[in-house]
Design a protein around this motif. Structure first.
Motif: not given
Length: 107
Positions: A97-106, A12-18
């Motif tokens: 970004c929304r998906e990454c934020a959720d993954a970070c919070r979890n 998720k982080l990598s996808s958001c970065l890209a």
């Protein structure tokens, strides 16, 4: 190994970065670039914090959760900014970004 254990988060982080890098670059080609300045700035910041978070999570740093907290905040702000624009690249970035934020919070 931490990087295998947290592969979904790293993805998720990598996808958001890209997505953020792509969005910032695409914004530079828009007709009204003045309207895109804040989007470009936050895209760049979000991409940088995602790259940093990947490193901290991959090495199972004791500080990963602190970095991920900031990453989630920045991803949410980026999603909000990109969501204001109708361009496909901005909408795709907002979603990542929304998906990454959720993954970070979890984490």
């Amino acid at each position: 190994m931490a990087h295998q254990e947290h592969q979904n988060l790293i993805n998720k982080l990598s996808s958001c970065l890209a997505a953020c890098e792509h969005c910032a670059d695409a914004c530079l080609s828009e007709d009204n670039i003045d309207a895109m300045v804040e989007c470009i700035r936050i895209d760049r910041d979000c991409a940088e914090v995602c790259a940093l978070a990947i490193k901290f999570v991959s090495r199972d740093s004791d500080y990963a959760s602190a970095i991920l907290d900031r990453c989630a905040d920045l991803c949410s702000a980026c999603a909000e900014e990109c969501g204001k624009h109708d361009h496909d690249h901005c909408q795709e970035c907002a979603k990542a970004c929304r998906e990454c934020a959720d993954a970070c919070r979890n984490y």
